[in-house]
Design a protein around this motif. Sequence first.
Motif, PDB file in Angstrom:
ATOM      1  N   LYS A 107       0.854  -1.194   0.000  1.00  0.00           N
ATOM      2  CA  LYS A 107       0.000   0.000   0.000  1.00  0.00           C
ATOM      3  C   LYS A 107       0.887   1.240   0.000  1.00  0.00           C
ATOM      4  O   LYS A 107       1.686   1.451   0.906  1.00  0.00           O
ATOM      5  CB  LYS A 107      -0.914   0.017   1.218  1.00  0.00           C
ATOM      6  CG  LYS A 107      -1.868   1.202   1.224  1.00  0.00           C
ATOM      7  CD  LYS A 107      -2.742   1.188   2.456  1.00  0.00           C
ATOM      8  CE  LYS A 107      -3.744   2.307   2.461  1.00  0.00           C
ATOM      9  NZ  LYS A 107      -3.191   3.629   2.508  1.00  0.00           N
ATOM     10  N   ALA A 108       0.742   2.053  -1.037  1.00  0.00           N
ATOM     11  CA  ALA A 108       1.482   3.311  -1.129  1.00  0.00           C
ATOM     12  C   ALA A 108       0.755   4.395  -0.339  1.00  0.00           C
ATOM     13  O   ALA A 108      -0.470   4.394  -0.245  1.00  0.00           O
ATOM     14  CB  ALA A 108       1.625   3.733  -2.589  1.00  0.00           C
ATOM     15  N   ASP A 109       1.513   5.315   0.228  1.00  0.00           N
ATOM     16  CA  ASP A 109       0.939   6.469   0.940  1.00  0.00           C
ATOM     17  C   ASP A 109       0.134   7.322  -0.032  1.00  0.00           C
ATOM     18  O   ASP A 109       0.338   7.271  -1.241  1.00  0.00           O
ATOM     19  CB  ASP A 109       2.038   7.330   1.571  1.00  0.00           C
ATOM     20  CG  ASP A 109       2.746   6.628   2.715  1.00  0.00           C
ATOM     21  OD1 ASP A 109       2.290   5.552   3.154  1.00  0.00           O
ATOM     22  OD2 ASP A 109       3.777   7.169   3.164  1.00  0.00           O
ATOM     23  N   ASP A 110      -0.754   8.123   0.507  1.00  0.00           N
ATOM     24  CA  ASP A 110      -1.589   9.007  -0.312  1.00  0.00           C
ATOM     25  C   ASP A 110      -0.818  10.218  -0.824  1.00  0.00           C
ATOM     26  O   ASP A 110      -1.148  10.765  -1.877  1.00  0.00           O
ATOM     27  CB  ASP A 110      -2.801   9.497   0.492  1.00  0.00           C
ATOM     28  CG  ASP A 110      -3.745   8.367   0.827  1.00  0.00           C
ATOM     29  OD1 ASP A 110      -3.828   7.397   0.056  1.00  0.00           O
ATOM     30  OD2 ASP A 110      -4.411   8.456   1.880  1.00  0.00           O
ATOM     31  N   THR A 111       0.192  10.664  -0.081  1.00  0.00           N
ATOM     32  CA  THR A 111       0.874  11.912  -0.414  1.00  0.00           C
ATOM     33  C   THR A 111       2.381  11.700  -0.478  1.00  0.00           C
ATOM     34  O   THR A 111       2.957  11.040   0.378  1.00  0.00           O
ATOM     35  CB  THR A 111       0.584  12.977   0.665  1.00  0.00           C
ATOM     36  OG1 THR A 111      -0.840  13.093   0.818  1.00  0.00           O
ATOM     37  CG2 THR A 111       1.145  14.317   0.293  1.00  0.00           C
ATOM     38  N   ALA A 112       3.011  12.314  -1.488  1.00  0.00           N
ATOM     39  CA  ALA A 112       4.464  12.268  -1.633  1.00  0.00           C
ATOM     40  C   ALA A 112       5.111  13.362  -0.794  1.00  0.00           C
ATOM     41  O   ALA A 112       4.494  14.388  -0.513  1.00  0.00           O
ATOM     42  CB  ALA A 112       4.843  12.448  -3.104  1.00  0.00           C
ATOM     43  N   SER A 113       6.365  13.124  -0.404  1.00  0.00           N
ATOM     44  CA  SER A 113       7.161  14.144   0.283  1.00  0.00           C
ATOM     45  C   SER A 113       8.089  14.793  -0.723  1.00  0.00           C
ATOM     46  O   SER A 113       8.705  14.106  -1.531  1.00  0.00           O
ATOM     47  CB  SER A 113       7.995  13.505   1.396  1.00  0.00           C
ATOM     48  OG  SER A 113       7.156  12.905   2.356  1.00  0.00           O
ATOM     49  N   PRO A 114       8.195  16.125  -0.684  1.00  0.00           N
ATOM     50  CA  PRO A 114       9.063  16.801  -1.650  1.00  0.00           C
ATOM     51  C   PRO A 114      10.527  16.450  -1.414  1.00  0.00           C
ATOM     52  O   PRO A 114      10.908  16.015  -0.320  1.00  0.00           O
ATOM     53  CB  PRO A 114       8.810  18.287  -1.398  1.00  0.00           C
ATOM     54  CG  PRO A 114       8.232  18.355  -0.023  1.00  0.00           C
ATOM     55  CD  PRO A 114       7.554  17.045   0.234  1.00  0.00           C
ATOM     56  N   ALA A 115      11.352  16.646  -2.421  1.00  0.00           N
ATOM     57  CA  ALA A 115      12.782  16.393  -2.319  1.00  0.00           C
ATOM     58  C   ALA A 115      13.398  17.330  -1.287  1.00  0.00           C
ATOM     59  O   ALA A 115      12.982  18.475  -1.149  1.00  0.00           O
ATOM     60  CB  ALA A 115      13.443  16.592  -3.674  1.00  0.00           C
ATOM     61  N   ALA A 116      14.394  16.830  -0.572  1.00  0.00           N
ATOM     62  CA  ALA A 116      15.113  17.664   0.383  1.00  0.00           C
ATOM     63  C   ALA A 116      15.983  18.660  -0.373  1.00  0.00           C
ATOM     64  O   ALA A 116      16.523  18.341  -1.431  1.00  0.00           O
ATOM     65  CB  ALA A 116      15.979  16.803   1.285  1.00  0.00           C
ATOM     66  N   ASN A 117      16.080  19.857   0.139  1.00  0.00           N
ATOM     67  CA  ASN A 117      16.882  20.888  -0.551  1.00  0.00           C
ATOM     68  C   ASN A 117      18.331  20.691  -0.314  1.00  0.00           C
ATOM     69  O   ASN A 117      18.938  20.384   0.488  1.00  0.00           O
ATOM     70  CB  ASN A 117      16.447  22.292  -0.121  1.00  0.00           C
ATOM     71  CG  ASN A 117      15.046  22.568  -0.641  1.00  0.00           C
ATOM     72  OD1 ASN A 117      14.601  22.001  -1.618  1.00  0.00           O
ATOM     73  ND2 ASN A 117      14.348  23.466   0.034  1.00  0.00           N
TER      74      ASN A 117
END
Length: 117
Positions: A107-117
């Motif tokens: 099961k994949a999460d509903d929301t992605a996390s943005p790339a770290a700067n």
Amino acid sequence: MPMARSTAVTWSLSAVAAGALLVGCSGSVSIGNTEPKLSSDKLATTVSEKLAATTNQPKPDITCPEDLVGKVGTTTRCTLTADDGSTLGVTVTVTSVEDERINFDIKADDTASPAAN
């Protein structure tokens, strides 16, 4: 236009998440030893193949930090990483163990996390 690329990547990750959720992605792997355990590398490969097949997308880059123990209810968290570095969490849950075969749901999460700067 960095924003358009980010939106496209987010859409791609959302498509993977939606596909995994809607189809009820699952997998199983036979292992060749007496202790039912699936290595983190083999688990990552299997999750990547199942998500690709479910979403009709290329195989995503998946990493899993630990081996999957073949005990019903055991979970582990893997990470899908997009080309831009954004990530999506993927939960793998053991649903049954038959002799040396570990069956699991993905099961994949509903929301992605943005790339770290």
